[in-house]
Scaffold this active site. Structure first.
Site, mmCIF file in Angstrom:
data_model
loop_
_atom_site.group_PDB
_atom_site.id
_atom_site.type_symbol
_atom_site.label_atom_id
_atom_site.label_comp_id
_atom_site.label_asym_id
_atom_site.label_seq_id
_atom_site.Cartn_x
_atom_site.Cartn_y
_atom_site.Cartn_z
ATOM 1 N N CYS A 193 14.210 1.489 14.921
ATOM 2 C CA CYS A 193 13.870 1.377 16.344
ATOM 3 C C CYS A 193 14.427 2.567 17.121
ATOM 4 O O CYS A 193 15.509 3.075 16.804
ATOM 5 C CB CYS A 193 14.442 0.073 16.895
ATOM 6 S SG CYS A 193 14.220 -0.156 18.667
ATOM 7 N N TYR A 222 17.450 10.140 48.164
ATOM 8 C CA TYR A 222 16.751 9.413 47.102
ATOM 9 C C TYR A 222 17.253 7.969 47.105
ATOM 10 O O TYR A 222 17.740 7.443 46.099
ATOM 11 C CB TYR A 222 16.982 10.062 45.737
ATOM 12 C CG TYR A 222 16.711 11.552 45.694
ATOM 13 C CD1 TYR A 222 15.420 12.037 45.487
ATOM 14 C CD2 TYR A 222 17.742 12.471 45.855
ATOM 15 C CE1 TYR A 222 15.173 13.409 45.437
ATOM 16 C CE2 TYR A 222 17.506 13.841 45.811
ATOM 17 C CZ TYR A 222 16.221 14.304 45.603
ATOM 18 O OH TYR A 222 15.982 15.658 45.561
ATOM 19 N N CYS A 259 21.843 10.035 35.908
ATOM 20 C CA CYS A 259 21.667 9.436 34.590
ATOM 21 C C CYS A 259 21.247 10.484 33.565
ATOM 22 O O CYS A 259 20.982 10.161 32.410
ATOM 23 C CB CYS A 259 20.627 8.312 34.642
ATOM 24 S SG CYS A 259 18.977 8.868 35.143
#
Length: 472
Positions: A77, A304, A402
């Site tokens: 995966c 943002y 991130c």
């Protein structure tokens, strides 16, 4: 070095993606699922010039931090990258990888704090977005994509999701089998069921089934009611051939379409598309750190800003906060949030592109003590936004990211590790920008994966003091 050949070597280092780096015959080979110092056997899958990519076949000499991955489909995966590391090693890897990326891309040498750990190494995600498709036998399957492909690895569980994923997958598969409704085949553009999306908010659930055409969802809702009580169910009809998860075509089949929720004392409404950080534990720790840096009496400018959650928190802490967001739906949610929390006169939402609206916000707050909070999308900040922030004179800049790569680029400009010369970026060894880095802290928002959330605090440099010399 040729494709399909098998080699043995020692892993010298681990790359930013968690892949082992082996150097052999003048070629650098990237092999997933390896740890530094290990002797491994691998097969070459691709060679280009002096770079190659391999597949791990066996580990002859394991590192002390290697463990048996708890997930049975980990090596197939593409959802997780580093389950083969102990959690302590994962935290150290993310800190070291972030520091290396900041230097390599941004020319930044600031110390990186230890990674803030998550309280749950597994079962931490509050959101599921799982593809539904078909296997080679034409059977409907649910799972996540194999690395670098859209081939679904069928599963009945995912260890980084909450326990509720198991009855969800079971219900979807039973629904597909009993009603003879096929999963979607991306290669042939046939089939119906495309994705199941679930969001948990304080024990309440939002289910959204994405299908290529309208289907009778009552049997699926009935099956979900065996395991879930407080939930809403929506159908999204998405016949497009693109990669967008949702279309604009929605049907509310159970519940009101949204839930009332509360985070850090801020009330908000959440629907299927509302952005909420996927890790409750780390979200609370991250927002708490941001609020620690926000001073009462200052004006906070949230760039943002999304649905306005952090803007509202900043408005309550500082007294005044401006949020800038380009997505109209998110900006409307921010206006509703402002009303629901009685923040009129304290919270101001501006709908528009940050690069077009930033000067307007700065003009409105001229002469006031300002704190800029910037949480851009993965692609980072527009170059014009970076320049405007640099010229703002804000007392403090708080960056949330991130993506270490785009963070390194933006931070390099803000802190002087990079210089923009004719539109190209160059490492300069230190350009005076008026700002200095106070702290860099990674937060483990995504255990078992290579990703982390990073919080950076910059402060405006104080001018050098004057020296009075009496020459009389």
């Amino acid at each position: 070095m040729e494709k399909n050949e098998v080699y043995e070597g020692v892993v010298e280092d681990v790359g930013a993606g968690g892949e082992g780096i082996v150097k052999i015959e003048g070629t650098t080979v990237f092999v997933p699922f390896c740890l530094a110092g290990e002797r491994v056997v691998f097969k070459i899958l691709k060679v280009k010039d002096n770079i190659a990519y391999g597949k791990l076949l066996s580990v002859l000499k394991p590192a002390k931090d290697r463990i048996i991955p708890p997930c049975p489909v980990f090596y197939k995966c593409g959802g997780c990258d580093i389950q083969h590391m102990t959690y302590a090693a994962q935290l150290a890897f993310k800190r070291e990888s972030l520091a290396a990326t900041l230097w390599k891309i941004g020319g930044i040498t600031a110390a990186v704090n230890p990674t803030v750990p998550c309280g749950n190494e597994l079962r931490y995600r509050n959101k599921l977005a799982m593809p539904i498709g078909v296997n080679a036998n034409g059977e409907t399957v649910c799972g996540f994509y194999a690395p670098h492909s859209h081939r679904i690895v069928d599963t009945d569980d995912c260890l980084i999701q909450s326990e509720w994923i198991k009855p969800v997958i079971s219900a979807v598969k039973k629904f597909a089998k009993d009603r003879r409704i096929s999963g979607y085949n991306e290669a042939t553009r046939t089939g119906v069921l495309r994705r199941i999306v679930v969001r948990e908010l304080g024990g309440k659930f939002i289910f959204a089934l994405v299908a290529a055409k309208k289907v009778d969802c009552k049997p699926l809702i009935d099956e979900l009611e065996k395991s879930f009580k407080n939930f809403m169910f929506l159908l999204n009809i998405n016949p497009s051939q693109g990669n967008a998860v949702f279309s604009d075509s929605w049907q509310i089949l159970r519940g009101a379409g949204y839930f009332e929720a509360e985070e850090c004392g801020v009330k908000y409404r959440a629907g299927a598309q509302t952005f909420v950080q996927i890790n409750d534990d780390i979200r609370e720790k991250l927002y708490a750190r941001v609020l620690e840096e926000a001073e009462e009496g200052a004006v906070a400018i949230d760039l943002y800003s999304g649905g306005g959650m952090l803007t509202a928190m900043l408005a309550k802490k500082c007294g005044t906060a401006y949020g800038v967001e380009i997505v109209e739906e998110a900006s409307r949610c921010a206006d509703e949030l402002k009303e629901d929390n009685g923040l009129d006169g304290k919270m101001f939402n501006i709908c528009g592109a940050v690069e077009k609206e930033i000067e307007k916000v700065f003009a409105l707050t001229e002469g006031k003590k300002r704190i800029i909070v910037c949480d851009p999308p993965r692609r980072g900040m527009d170059r014009s936004v970076v320049k405007a922030v640099m010229a703002s004179g804000a007392d403090k800049i708080i960056l949330i990211s991130c993506n270490p790569a785009t963070l390194a680029r933006d931070l390099g400009l803000l802190a002087g590790g990079l210089e923009d010369i004719g539109g190209a970026l160059y490492k300069t060894g230190g350009v005076e920008t008026g700002y200095e880095i106070v702290s860099v802290t990674p937060f483990d928002m995504f255990p078992q994966t290579k990703w982390c959330e990073t919080l950076v605090v910059l402060s405006r440099k104080k001018p050098d003091g004057h020296i009075n010399v009496n020459v009389g």
